[in-house]
Design a protein around this motif. Structure first.
Motif, PDB file in Angstrom:
ATOM      1  N   PRO A  81      16.973  79.886  54.106  1.00 39.53           N
ATOM      2  CA  PRO A  81      16.719  80.305  52.681  1.00 39.53           C
ATOM      3  C   PRO A  81      15.477  79.538  52.038  1.00 39.53           C
ATOM      4  O   PRO A  81      15.279  78.410  52.499  1.00 39.53           O
ATOM      5  CB  PRO A  81      18.006  79.640  51.870  1.00 39.53           C
ATOM      6  CG  PRO A  81      18.903  79.366  53.135  1.00 39.53           C
ATOM      7  CD  PRO A  81      18.025  79.134  54.364  1.00 39.53           C
ATOM      8  N   MET A  82      14.653  80.386  51.194  1.00 41.22           N
ATOM      9  CA  MET A  82      13.410  79.705  51.065  1.00 41.22           C
ATOM     10  C   MET A  82      13.304  79.236  49.833  1.00 41.22           C
ATOM     11  O   MET A  82      12.568  78.166  49.372  1.00 41.22           O
ATOM     12  CB  MET A  82      12.238  80.764  51.171  1.00 41.22           C
ATOM     13  CG  MET A  82      12.027  81.147  52.672  1.00 41.22           C
ATOM     14  SD  MET A  82      11.018  79.773  53.603  1.00 41.22           S
ATOM     15  CE  MET A  82       9.740  79.852  52.693  1.00 41.22           C
ATOM     16  N   THR A  83      13.818  79.796  48.571  1.00 42.98           N
ATOM     17  CA  THR A  83      13.550  79.439  47.266  1.00 42.98           C
ATOM     18  C   THR A  83      14.992  79.300  46.526  1.00 42.98           C
ATOM     19  O   THR A  83      16.022  79.887  46.797  1.00 42.98           O
ATOM     20  CB  THR A  83      12.831  80.276  46.401  1.00 42.98           C
ATOM     21  OG1 THR A  83      13.408  81.647  46.562  1.00 42.98           O
ATOM     22  CG2 THR A  83      11.565  80.243  47.019  1.00 42.98           C
ATOM     23  N   HIS A  84      15.272  78.292  45.927  1.00 37.78           N
ATOM     24  CA  HIS A  84      16.564  77.858  45.079  1.00 37.78           C
ATOM     25  C   HIS A  84      16.214  77.663  43.575  1.00 37.78           C
ATOM     26  O   HIS A  84      15.103  76.878  43.453  1.00 37.78           O
ATOM     27  CB  HIS A  84      17.094  76.566  45.709  1.00 37.78           C
ATOM     28  CG  HIS A  84      17.331  76.752  47.422  1.00 37.78           C
ATOM     29  ND1 HIS A  84      16.201  76.298  48.023  1.00 37.78           N
ATOM     30  CD2 HIS A  84      18.205  77.269  48.191  1.00 37.78           C
ATOM     31  CE1 HIS A  84      16.624  76.635  49.281  1.00 37.78           C
ATOM     32  NE2 HIS A  84      17.986  77.021  49.172  1.00 37.78           N
ATOM     33  N   GLY A  85      17.141  77.969  42.749  1.00 35.86           N
ATOM     34  CA  GLY A  85      16.957  77.677  41.346  1.00 35.86           C
ATOM     35  C   GLY A  85      15.418  77.956  40.752  1.00 35.86           C
ATOM     36  O   GLY A  85      15.125  79.188  40.777  1.00 35.86           O
ATOM     37  N   ASP A  86      14.870  76.917  40.525  1.00 35.70           N
ATOM     38  CA  ASP A  86      13.336  77.069  39.715  1.00 35.70           C
ATOM     39  C   ASP A  86      12.313  77.035  40.619  1.00 35.70           C
ATOM     40  O   ASP A  86      11.166  76.516  40.447  1.00 35.70           O
ATOM     41  CB  ASP A  86      13.360  76.359  38.341  1.00 35.70           C
ATOM     42  CG  ASP A  86      13.695  74.886  38.580  1.00 35.70           C
ATOM     43  OD1 ASP A  86      13.847  74.363  39.569  1.00 35.70           O
ATOM     44  OD2 ASP A  86      13.302  74.279  37.554  1.00 35.70           O
ATOM     45  N   ASP A  87      12.703  76.901  42.156  1.00 34.07           N
ATOM     46  CA  ASP A  87      11.524  76.536  43.057  1.00 34.07           C
ATOM     47  C   ASP A  87      10.326  77.233  42.963  1.00 34.07           C
ATOM     48  O   ASP A  87      10.501  78.523  42.506  1.00 34.07           O
ATOM     49  CB  ASP A  87      12.039  76.963  44.658  1.00 34.07           C
ATOM     50  CG  ASP A  87      12.952  75.574  44.960  1.00 34.07           C
ATOM     51  OD1 ASP A  87      12.822  74.606  44.324  1.00 34.07           O
ATOM     52  OD2 ASP A  87      13.351  75.730  45.990  1.00 34.07           O
ATOM     53  N   VAL A  88       9.078  77.059  43.093  1.00 38.99           N
ATOM     54  CA  VAL A  88       7.787  77.735  43.099  1.00 38.99           C
ATOM     55  C   VAL A  88       7.697  78.225  44.499  1.00 38.99           C
ATOM     56  O   VAL A  88       7.456  77.210  45.400  1.00 38.99           O
ATOM     57  CB  VAL A  88       6.760  76.876  42.394  1.00 38.99           C
ATOM     58  CG1 VAL A  88       5.383  77.939  42.377  1.00 38.99           C
ATOM     59  CG2 VAL A  88       7.041  76.737  40.696  1.00 38.99           C
ATOM     60  N   PRO A 109      10.337  75.904  53.743  1.00 36.65           N
ATOM     61  CA  PRO A 109      11.450  75.999  52.545  1.00 36.65           C
ATOM     62  C   PRO A 109      11.325  74.994  51.499  1.00 36.65           C
ATOM     63  O   PRO A 109      10.679  73.930  51.598  1.00 36.65           O
ATOM     64  CB  PRO A 109      12.534  75.766  53.510  1.00 36.65           C
ATOM     65  CG  PRO A 109      12.197  76.214  54.908  1.00 36.65           C
ATOM     66  CD  PRO A 109      10.739  75.491  55.177  1.00 36.65           C
ATOM     67  N   GLY A 110      11.895  75.655  50.440  1.00 33.82           N
ATOM     68  CA  GLY A 110      12.035  74.637  49.247  1.00 33.82           C
ATOM     69  C   GLY A 110      13.113  73.744  49.319  1.00 33.82           C
ATOM     70  O   GLY A 110      13.485  72.918  50.591  1.00 33.82           O
ATOM     71  N   ARG A 111      13.330  73.449  48.104  1.00 35.05           N
ATOM     72  CA  ARG A 111      14.363  72.143  47.868  1.00 35.05           C
ATOM     73  C   ARG A 111      15.848  72.130  48.932  1.00 35.05           C
ATOM     74  O   ARG A 111      16.227  73.393  49.194  1.00 35.05           O
ATOM     75  CB  ARG A 111      14.965  72.019  46.588  1.00 35.05           C
ATOM     76  CG  ARG A 111      15.767  72.995  46.062  1.00 35.05           C
ATOM     77  CD  ARG A 111      16.177  72.728  44.686  1.00 35.05           C
ATOM     78  NE  ARG A 111      15.115  73.266  43.756  1.00 35.05           N
ATOM     79  CZ  ARG A 111      15.279  73.146  42.464  1.00 35.05           C
ATOM     80  NH1 ARG A 111      16.523  72.733  41.926  1.00 35.05           N
ATOM     81  NH2 ARG A 111      14.027  73.372  41.803  1.00 35.05           N
ATOM     82  N   LYS A 112      16.213  71.173  49.305  1.00 38.84           N
ATOM     83  CA  LYS A 112      17.267  71.212  50.124  1.00 38.84           C
ATOM     84  C   LYS A 112      18.730  70.245  49.390  1.00 38.84           C
ATOM     85  O   LYS A 112      19.442  69.745  49.911  1.00 38.84           O
ATOM     86  CB  LYS A 112      17.275  70.338  51.376  1.00 38.84           C
ATOM     87  CG  LYS A 112      16.131  71.172  52.484  1.00 38.84           C
ATOM     88  CD  LYS A 112      16.101  70.327  53.783  1.00 38.84           C
ATOM     89  CE  LYS A 112      15.088  71.324  54.496  1.00 38.84           C
ATOM     90  NZ  LYS A 112      13.670  71.340  54.034  1.00 38.84           N
ATOM     91  N   GLY A 113      18.508  70.317  47.958  1.00 33.99           N
ATOM     92  CA  GLY A 113      19.503  69.592  47.366  1.00 33.99           C
ATOM     93  C   GLY A 113      20.677  70.338  46.998  1.00 33.99           C
ATOM     94  O   GLY A 113      20.816  71.218  47.685  1.00 33.99           O
ATOM     95  N   VAL A 114      21.345  69.740  46.176  1.00 38.26           N
ATOM     96  CA  VAL A 114      22.535  70.415  45.694  1.00 38.26           C
ATOM     97  C   VAL A 114      22.401  72.028  44.926  1.00 38.26           C
ATOM     98  O   VAL A 114      21.401  72.033  44.286  1.00 38.26           O
ATOM     99  CB  VAL A 114      23.351  69.697  44.415  1.00 38.26           C
ATOM    100  CG1 VAL A 114      24.428  70.480  44.060  1.00 38.26           C
ATOM    101  CG2 VAL A 114      23.686  68.522  44.969  1.00 38.26           C
ATOM    102  N   ARG A 115      23.196  72.844  45.505  1.00 32.94           N
ATOM    103  CA  ARG A 115      22.910  74.183  44.947  1.00 32.94           C
ATOM    104  C   ARG A 115      23.998  74.715  44.067  1.00 32.94           C
ATOM    105  O   ARG A 115      25.060  74.453  44.393  1.00 32.94           O
ATOM    106  CB  ARG A 115      22.787  75.024  46.344  1.00 32.94           C
ATOM    107  CG  ARG A 115      21.810  75.062  47.384  1.00 32.94           C
ATOM    108  CD  ARG A 115      21.701  75.759  48.637  1.00 32.94           C
ATOM    109  NE  ARG A 115      20.783  75.167  49.493  1.00 32.94           N
ATOM    110  CZ  ARG A 115      20.772  75.897  50.811  1.00 32.94           C
ATOM    111  NH1 ARG A 115      21.396  76.709  51.100  1.00 32.94           N
ATOM    112  NH2 ARG A 115      19.938  75.299  51.520  1.00 32.94           N
TER     113      ARG A 115
END
Length: 241
Positions: free
Chosen positions: A148-155, A235-241
């Protein structure tokens, strides 16, 4: 005489099963198919579309005058490639003027680093033109890698590895997620940029994504040169989804 329609057709990243229904229908309905290739090869887009091109279809090979033999920094590169695209556009224009539709094939999506866009630029104001989007190489590769590459407001930042090392490092540092294309001989430079920004541990190397000989591994483990069909995923963030 009614002029023909130019269809710019994205055929996807490599797996023929990833061609869209619209792409298949278009290829089955046109009398002429054109595609880019090296002078000594059939062309990757042509191989992807093989099953949907009839034996009676006229084919136009658009053979590059060179690929990696001349550096993009050489002034003659842009002059010669400009002249090449001009010739290709006129070859297709001659067919379209006869009233025959043409499907111009392109790997991935035509408007994402696709050579087909240069003929689109030259022809779409002169002839009716339809663009068939295709699954992009990056989409095929991150699916192959199960990342998975982008989550939430990832750029998400899409970078060509041909950029200077400092520019690569700048954007890798700013972006939440990144895709780096056109690796080839730029592998050492890209590795340094990933190391400088602390992104190397998360980076993934994908080679010939969705194709039978696909390889996917941590970027840090990739050794040797990279072929044309390869890219890096960060990949982008790895925090809470």
């Amino acid at each position: 005489m009614v002029r023909g329609t130019l269809h710019v057709v994205g055929v996807g990243p490599g797996d023929p099963d990833l061609m869209t229904l619209r792409a298949v229908k278009t290829l089955q309905g046109v009398p002429v198919v054109a595609y880019f290739c090296r002078h000594d090869t059939q062309g990757h887009a042509r191989r992807i579309a093989q099953a949907h091109i009839a034996a009676t279809t006229q084919e136009i090979r658009l053979a590059y005058p060179f690929t990696t033999e001349i550096s993009v920094k050489d002034p003659s590169y842009h002059t010669d490639m400009h002249a090449f695209y001009d010739r290709c556009a006129e070859d297709l224009a001659a067919v379209l003027e006869e009233g025959r539709d043409v499907a111009l094939l392109c790997e991935g999506d035509p408007f994402l680093y696709g050579s087909a866009m240069y003929l689109f630029d030259r022809l779409h104001t002169r002839f009716e033109t339809q663009v068939v989007p295709g699954i992009s190489a990056m989409s095929g590769c991150w699916s192959q890698a199960a990342r998975p590459m982008t989550h939430g407001d990832d750029v998400l930042c899409v970078l060509p590895a041909t950029m200077p090392e400092e520019a690569l490092a700048h954007w890798l540092d700013k972006a939440d997620a990144a895709v780096v294309m056109k690796i080839g001989r730029n592998m050492p430079k890209l590795r340094k940029a990933l190391e400088q920004t602390g992104r190397l541990p998360d980076a993934v190397y994908v080679e010939r994504g969705t194709q039978p000989e696909a390889r996917c591994l941590p970027f840090a483990e990739q050794e040797g040169p990279a072929p044309y069909f390869s890219l890096a995923l960060v990949p982008g963030r790895k925090g809470v989804r």
